[in-house]
Design an enzyme around this catalytic site. Structure first.
Site, short mmCIF file in Angstrom:
data_model
loop_
_atom_site.label_atom_id
_atom_site.label_comp_id
_atom_site.label_asym_id
_atom_site.label_seq_id
_atom_site.Cartn_x
_atom_site.Cartn_y
_atom_site.Cartn_z
N GLU A 187 3.20 -2.37 -12.62
CA GLU A 187 3.40 -1.24 -13.53
C GLU A 187 4.59 -1.40 -14.48
O GLU A 187 5.50 -0.55 -14.53
CB GLU A 187 3.51 0.05 -12.71
CG GLU A 187 2.27 0.25 -11.85
CD GLU A 187 2.33 1.45 -10.92
OE1 GLU A 187 3.30 2.21 -10.97
OE2 GLU A 187 1.39 1.62 -10.13
N GLU B 90 -7.37 -1.47 -7.67
CA GLU B 90 -7.06 -0.28 -6.84
C GLU B 90 -8.05 0.86 -7.15
O GLU B 90 -7.68 1.98 -7.43
CB GLU B 90 -5.62 0.19 -7.09
CG GLU B 90 -4.56 -0.86 -6.86
CD GLU B 90 -3.16 -0.36 -7.08
OE1 GLU B 90 -2.95 0.86 -7.16
OE2 GLU B 90 -2.23 -1.18 -7.19
O1 G3I Z 1 3.39 6.29 7.38
C1 G3I Z 1 4.70 6.81 7.10
C2 G3I Z 1 5.00 7.97 8.04
O2 G3I Z 1 5.08 7.48 9.38
C3 G3I Z 1 6.34 8.60 7.63
O3 G3I Z 1 6.58 9.74 8.44
C4 G3I Z 1 6.25 9.01 6.15
C5 G3I Z 1 7.51 9.66 5.65
O4 G3I Z 1 8.50 8.66 5.56
O5 G3I Z 1 6.00 7.84 5.34
C6 G3I Z 1 4.73 7.29 5.67
O6 G3I Z 1 4.55 6.15 4.85
C7 G3I Z 1 4.22 6.47 3.51
C8 G3I Z 1 2.92 5.70 3.18
O7 G3I Z 1 2.58 5.86 1.79
C9 G3I Z 1 1.73 6.19 4.02
O8 G3I Z 1 1.48 7.53 3.71
C10 G3I Z 1 5.34 5.96 2.61
O9 G3I Z 1 6.50 6.72 2.86
C11 G3I Z 1 4.92 6.10 1.16
O10 G3I Z 1 5.91 5.54 0.31
C12 G3I Z 1 3.61 5.35 0.93
O11 G3I Z 1 3.17 5.61 -0.41
C13 G3I Z 1 2.37 4.58 -1.00
C14 G3I Z 1 2.83 4.40 -2.44
O12 G3I Z 1 2.01 3.46 -3.13
C15 G3I Z 1 4.27 3.93 -2.49
O13 G3I Z 1 4.37 2.68 -1.85
C16 G3I Z 1 0.90 4.99 -0.96
O14 G3I Z 1 0.43 5.00 0.37
C17 G3I Z 1 0.07 4.02 -1.78
O15 G3I Z 1 -1.28 4.46 -1.87
C18 G3I Z 1 0.64 3.89 -3.19
O16 G3I Z 1 -0.12 2.89 -3.83
C19 G3I Z 1 0.19 2.71 -5.22
C20 G3I Z 1 0.16 1.22 -5.51
O17 G3I Z 1 1.08 0.54 -4.69
C21 G3I Z 1 0.43 0.98 -6.99
N1 G3I Z 1 -0.53 1.74 -7.83
C22 G3I Z 1 -0.53 3.18 -7.55
C23 G3I Z 1 -0.87 3.42 -6.09
C24 G3I Z 1 -1.00 4.90 -5.79
O18 G3I Z 1 0.23 5.54 -5.99
#
Ligand code: G3I
Length: 344
Positions: free
Chosen positions: A151, A258
């Site tokens: 991005e 994605e």
């Molecule tokens: O699983 C933990 C949980 O145990 C904990 O309590 C909670 C709070 O800290 O966090 C949870 O993990 C989160 C994870 O998603 C699962 O829900 C992470 O904090 C959170 O940062 C993570 O977000 C991801 C995000 O990227 C940031 O990395 C999303 O799942 C993921 O779908 C999203 O993917 C992005 C791509 O990398 C780039 N393109 C956009 C796409 C959607 O935003």
């Protein structure tokens, strides 16, 4: 003219009008067996221990992209040390099941870390290169490809983002430096720059294309581009096709990286699923017209609707249905439509 594609898609769409509840569809063959390119989904380590998720993922997909546990936010500790337990679990699961893993993602504007934030000058540059080298070195020979930079273009679309990396190393230089470091870390890896809204935002796509052309002109080891393809179901016809055509014109690997198709964010109302099917059909049709050597694959951003990030966003209480399988793991008409579209 009634083309074979239209007939097949009418069948999938008919599942909607008959009110036919999505059902466990033994008739649905492994989707990865229907396409001549890798078909992927994103994954979290905990899902590898979920029997239903694992059965669906290993039946229908040939490649996994770690959804978040191969990013700085999970692997990089504040003291600069790294942890690989969960990404290793994902790679081990994929290896056990004969799936490949696409590395996601090394450098992202959205993620920095106190470790980097306290550095500057050569110390920052050395730490930046070391991070890339250490992470890719850990997986050298096991991960065929990486989203090196994620991005880089602003949402408004006319320029490159300002971020920790650009401020320390240069607005575009941080990207070239990352690609060069990645190539040195694993010369066999296919290296991507990945972005979103390239179909919804033609201005952003044009800036992304200019960035890629500049990187190539400057000799950066850029081997592919990822178009995330987080679609809104009622996207205007033709926008997806125009995007795929423009991105393919670079002559690089093209990863549709994605995919999800939001009904909730659309204005399609009761026609949401039909709009979704139309959008997916346009995507498949456009991708099938890309030269085979450039088709790096299609990756859905999740298996079941309940797995989608779109259903984990705080404050959003209306569920979305952006993926191929429902919360019970049953194939939806969208999955049938995908199978029909790739066969057409
Ligand atoms: O699983 C933990 C949980 O145990 C904990 O309590 C909670 C709070 O800290 O966090 C949870 O993990 C989160 C994870 O998603 C699962 O829900 C992470 O904090 C959170 O940062 C993570 O977000 C991801 C995000 O990227 C940031 O990395 C999303 O799942 C993921 O779908 C999203 O993917 C992005 C791509 O990398 C780039 N393109 C956009 C796409 C959607 O935003």
């Amino acid at each position: 003219m009634t083309t074979r594609r239209n007939v097949l898609l009418a069948g999938a769409s008919a599942l909607l009008t008959t009110g036919c509840k999505a059902r466990s569809s033994p008739a649905l063959p492994p989707l990865k067996s229907l396409v001549p390119f890798p078909l992927g989904t994103c994954v979290m380590a905990a899902q590898c221990d979920d029997p239903e998720w694992s059965a669906l993922a290993t039946r229908h997909f040939s490649r996994l992209t770690p959804e978040w546990e191969m990013k700085m936010e999970y692997m990089l500790r504040d003291d600069g040390s790294l942890r690989f337990d969960r990404p290793d679990a994902i790679v081990d699961f994929a290896t056990r099941h004969g799936l490949t893993v696409h590395g996601h993602t090394l450098i992202w504007y959205a993620q920095s870390n106190p470790y980097f934030e306290k550095l500057s000058g050569d110390k920052f540059l050395n730490a930046y290169v070391a991070y890339i080298n250490d992470v890719m070195g850990h997986y050298r020979g096991r991960l065929p490809s990486w989203d090196v930079v994620n991005e880089p273009i602003t949402d408004e679309g006319s320029e490159l983002r300002d971020c920790l990396w650009s401020r320390a190393l240069g607005r575009e230089d941080y990207i070239g430096i990352a690609l060069t470091a990645a190539h040195e870390a694993d010369p066999g890896a296919v290296l991507f720059v990945n972005d979103y809204n390239l179909e919804h935002a033609p201005k952003k796509r044009a800036t992304f294309l200019r960035l890629c052309e500049n990187l190539l002109k400057n000799g950066a080891p850029l081997h592919g581009v990822g178009s995330q393809t987080h679609l809104i179901a009622d996207i205007a016809p033709g926008m997806i096709k125009a995007c795929i055509r423009d991105l393919a014109s670079l002559g690089l690997n093209l990863h549709i990286s994605e995919i999800d198709i939001s009904i909730r964010e659309s204005h399609a109302g009761l026609n949401g699923e039909k709009a979704q099917i139309r959008a997916l059909d346009e995507l498949v049709d456009a991708y099938q017209q890309v030269p085979a050597a450039q088709r790096y694959g299609m990756t859905f951003w999740g298996v079941r609707d309940g797995d989608s990030w779109r259903n984990r966003q705080d404050g959003l209480h209306i569920p979305d249905a952006p993926l191929l399988f429902d919360d019970q793991g049953r194939a939806k008409p969208l999955a049938e439509a995908f199978a029909a579209a790739v066969r057409a």
